[in-house]
Design a protein around this motif. Structure first.
Motif, PDB file in Angstrom:
ATOM      1  N   VAL A  43       0.842  -1.200   0.000  1.00 42.12           N
ATOM      2  CA  VAL A  43       0.000   0.000   0.000  1.00 42.12           C
ATOM      3  C   VAL A  43       0.875   1.247   0.000  1.00 42.12           C
ATOM      4  O   VAL A  43       0.642   2.199  -0.761  1.00 42.12           O
ATOM      5  N   ILE A  44       1.896   1.260   0.851  1.00 44.28           N
ATOM      6  CA  ILE A  44       2.789   2.414   0.929  1.00 44.28           C
ATOM      7  C   ILE A  44       3.555   2.600  -0.385  1.00 44.28           C
ATOM      8  O   ILE A  44       3.653   3.713  -0.915  1.00 44.28           O
ATOM      9  N   LEU A  45       4.089   1.503  -0.918  1.00 51.07           N
ATOM     10  CA  LEU A  45       4.858   1.593  -2.163  1.00 51.07           C
ATOM     11  C   LEU A  45       3.980   2.039  -3.335  1.00 51.07           C
ATOM     12  O   LEU A  45       4.409   2.832  -4.176  1.00 51.07           O
ATOM     13  N   GLY A  46       2.746   1.522  -3.395  1.00 56.58           N
ATOM     14  CA  GLY A  46       1.844   1.932  -4.464  1.00 56.58           C
ATOM     15  C   GLY A  46       1.508   3.408  -4.388  1.00 56.58           C
ATOM     16  O   GLY A  46       1.492   4.115  -5.411  1.00 56.58           O
ATOM     17  N   THR A  47       1.262   3.898  -3.180  1.00 59.08           N
ATOM     18  CA  THR A  47       0.951   5.313  -2.993  1.00 59.08           C
ATOM     19  C   THR A  47       2.138   6.190  -3.363  1.00 59.08           C
ATOM     20  O   THR A  47       1.995   7.201  -4.065  1.00 59.08           O
ATOM     21  N   VAL A  48       3.328   5.800  -2.912  1.00 57.46           N
ATOM     22  CA  VAL A  48       4.535   6.571  -3.198  1.00 57.46           C
ATOM     23  C   VAL A  48       4.843   6.567  -4.696  1.00 57.46           C
ATOM     24  O   VAL A  48       5.222   7.599  -5.266  1.00 57.46           O
ATOM     25  N   THR A  49       4.668   5.423  -5.346  1.00 60.76           N
ATOM     26  CA  THR A  49       4.878   5.357  -6.793  1.00 60.76           C
ATOM     27  C   THR A  49       3.940   6.316  -7.516  1.00 60.76           C
ATOM     28  O   THR A  49       4.339   6.996  -8.469  1.00 60.76           O
ATOM     29  N   GLY A  50       2.689   6.382  -7.053  1.00 59.49           N
ATOM     30  CA  GLY A  50       1.736   7.314  -7.644  1.00 59.49           C
ATOM     31  C   GLY A  50       2.191   8.754  -7.527  1.00 59.49           C
ATOM     32  O   GLY A  50       2.028   9.554  -8.474  1.00 59.49           O
ATOM     33  N   LEU A  51       2.784   9.105  -6.385  1.00 60.38           N
ATOM     34  CA  LEU A  51       3.288  10.471  -6.204  1.00 60.38           C
ATOM     35  C   LEU A  51       4.397  10.782  -7.200  1.00 60.38           C
ATOM     36  O   LEU A  51       4.444  11.878  -7.779  1.00 60.38           O
ATOM     37  N   TYR A  52       5.294   9.826  -7.409  1.00 62.33           N
ATOM     38  CA  TYR A  52       6.377  10.044  -8.368  1.00 62.33           C
ATOM     39  C   TYR A  52       5.853  10.147  -9.802  1.00 62.33           C
ATOM     40  O   TYR A  52       6.409  10.882 -10.626  1.00 62.33           O
ATOM     41  N   ILE A  53       4.789   9.410 -10.088  1.00 64.61           N
ATOM     42  CA  ILE A  53       4.185   9.517 -11.419  1.00 64.61           C
ATOM     43  C   ILE A  53       3.603  10.914 -11.617  1.00 64.61           C
ATOM     44  O   ILE A  53       3.790  11.545 -12.669  1.00 64.61           O
ATOM     45  N   HIS A  54       2.899  11.433 -10.607  1.00 61.94           N
ATOM     46  CA  HIS A  54       2.365  12.787 -10.704  1.00 61.94           C
ATOM     47  C   HIS A  54       3.490  13.808 -10.858  1.00 61.94           C
ATOM     48  O   HIS A  54       3.365  14.763 -11.636  1.00 61.94           O
ATOM     49  N   ALA A  55       4.579  13.612 -10.122  1.00 64.83           N
ATOM     50  CA  ALA A  55       5.710  14.534 -10.223  1.00 64.83           C
ATOM     51  C   ALA A  55       6.318  14.484 -11.621  1.00 64.83           C
ATOM     52  O   ALA A  55       6.648  15.518 -12.202  1.00 64.83           O
ATOM     53  N   THR A  56       6.454  13.274 -12.173  1.00 67.37           N
ATOM     54  CA  THR A  56       7.015  13.123 -13.517  1.00 67.37           C
ATOM     55  C   THR A  56       6.122  13.780 -14.562  1.00 67.37           C
ATOM     56  O   THR A  56       6.608  14.455 -15.479  1.00 67.37           O
ATOM     57  N   LEU A  57       4.807  13.584 -14.420  1.00 64.61           N
ATOM     58  CA  LEU A  57       3.876  14.202 -15.356  1.00 64.61           C
ATOM     59  C   LEU A  57       3.914  15.722 -15.245  1.00 64.61           C
ATOM     60  O   LEU A  57       3.783  16.433 -16.249  1.00 64.61           O
ATOM     61  N   ALA A  58       4.105  16.216 -14.021  1.00 62.12           N
ATOM     62  CA  ALA A  58       4.193  17.668 -13.839  1.00 62.12           C
ATOM     63  C   ALA A  58       5.422  18.218 -14.545  1.00 62.12           C
ATOM     64  O   ALA A  58       5.366  19.274 -15.189  1.00 62.12           O
ATOM     65  N   VAL A  59       6.539  17.493 -14.424  1.00 66.72           N
ATOM     66  CA  VAL A  59       7.760  17.922 -15.113  1.00 66.72           C
ATOM     67  C   VAL A  59       7.551  17.899 -16.620  1.00 66.72           C
ATOM     68  O   VAL A  59       7.967  18.807 -17.344  1.00 66.72           O
ATOM     69  N   ALA A  60       6.896  16.875 -17.108  1.00 61.91           N
ATOM     70  CA  ALA A  60       6.669  16.731 -18.548  1.00 61.91           C
ATOM     71  C   ALA A  60       5.598  17.675 -19.077  1.00 61.91           C
ATOM     72  O   ALA A  60       5.475  17.863 -20.282  1.00 61.91           O
ATOM     73  N   GLY A  61       4.815  18.241 -18.166  1.00 60.62           N
ATOM     74  CA  GLY A  61       3.766  19.156 -18.599  1.00 60.62           C
ATOM     75  C   GLY A  61       2.460  18.487 -18.935  1.00 60.62           C
ATOM     76  O   GLY A  61       1.489  19.154 -19.295  1.00 60.62           O
ATOM     77  N   LEU A  62       2.386  17.143 -18.805  1.00 61.68           N
ATOM     78  CA  LEU A  62       1.156  16.441 -19.156  1.00 61.68           C
ATOM     79  C   LEU A  62       0.043  16.740 -18.158  1.00 61.68           C
ATOM     80  O   LEU A  62      -1.124  16.875 -18.537  1.00 61.68           O
ATOM     81  N   SER A  63       0.397  16.820 -16.891  1.00 60.71           N
ATOM     82  CA  SER A  63      -0.609  17.131 -15.889  1.00 60.71           C
ATOM     83  C   SER A  63      -1.192  18.517 -16.110  1.00 60.71           C
ATOM     84  O   SER A  63      -2.384  18.749 -15.931  1.00 60.71           O
ATOM     85  N   ALA A  64      -0.317  19.455 -16.517  1.00 60.90           N
ATOM     86  CA  ALA A  64      -0.797  20.813 -16.791  1.00 60.90           C
ATOM     87  C   ALA A  64      -1.811  20.794 -17.926  1.00 60.90           C
ATOM     88  O   ALA A  64      -2.813  21.513 -17.896  1.00 60.90           O
ATOM     89  N   LEU A  65      -1.559  19.951 -18.934  1.00 58.99           N
ATOM     90  CA  LEU A  65      -2.496  19.840 -20.050  1.00 58.99           C
ATOM     91  C   LEU A  65      -3.844  19.328 -19.578  1.00 58.99           C
ATOM     92  O   LEU A  65      -4.900  19.837 -19.975  1.00 58.99           O
ATOM     93  N   VAL A  66      -3.828  18.310 -18.710  1.00 54.09           N
ATOM     94  CA  VAL A  66      -5.075  17.766 -18.180  1.00 54.09           C
ATOM     95  C   VAL A  66      -5.824  18.814 -17.364  1.00 54.09           C
ATOM     96  O   VAL A  66      -7.041  18.964 -17.475  1.00 54.09           O
TER      97      VAL A  66
END
Length: 207
Positions: A43-66
């Protein structure tokens, strides 16, 4: 590199969001109650992985597009809401007294891989988690420095704080281990978890 004061300020700002009960905590309670402390790690690892995915998308600008596209944002929000509601219904059904002996009923998967996937999807499909990296994180980074390293540093601090928070909850849950293995408590915990997941899904869909 992010200034230590900026990291500390970010953690203070994000702490109330972490402390607000959500899908990760609900899944933690359910799986630790059912399977013991070993179920806390996925549970902890899945949650933390999700945070890194959001951070990566933010860097890539994909989250901003969404976030800028109302249609894309609504699609992500509804997918996440449907997932939480479906997971909540599945958990509720698994809590039924006759769920164990009935061979035709599906139960919520309890393997480490499936628990990890549930926590990961619960975080990735939450647009509010993405919003942290689009609205809160920019307040603590220096515009004249590369964004990638700064966002990664803040994401790592965020992940460590979330991991500590969930680990603390795991300890508290295990302190009540004498009650965890009674069928009545497990059914009550599963139903409470399902109610939280369904409520979060409905709230995500209508807000």
């Amino acid at each position: 590199m992010v200034h230590p004061y900026a990291v500390a300020g970010f953690l203070v700002a994000v702490l109330p969001l972490i402390a607000t009960p959500g899908a990760s905590l609900a899944l933690l309670v359910q799986h630790v109650t059912d399977g013991g402390r070993r179920q806390a790690l996925p549970v902890i690892l899945g949650t933390v992985t999700g945070l890194y995915i959001h951070a990566t998308l933010a860097v890539a600008g994909l989250s901003a597009l969404v976030m800028r596209s109302s249609l894309a944002f609504t699609a992500v929000k509804l997918i996440g809401a449907a997932y939480l509601i479906g997971l909540g219904i599945w958990t509720w059904r698994s809590a039924a007294p006759d769920a164990a002996p009935a061979p035709h009923r599906q139960r919520l998967p309890k393997g480490s891989d499936s628990v990890y996937a549930q926590a990961l999807l619960a975080n990735v499909l939450n647009p509010k988690a993405a919003a942290i990296y689009l609205t809160l994180v920019p307040q603590f980074i220096a515009p004249h420095r590369p964004f990638g390293g700064q966002i990664l540093t803040l994401a790592t601090a965020h992940a460590l704080l979330v991991a500590l928070w969930l680990a603390a909850w795991t300890f508290l849950i295990l302190r009540a281990s004498h009650a965890l293995h009674t069928p009545r408590f497990q059914q009550a915990a599963a139903k409470a978890t399902s109610a939280v997941l369904i409520t979060l899904g409905i709230r995500s869909a209508v807000t």
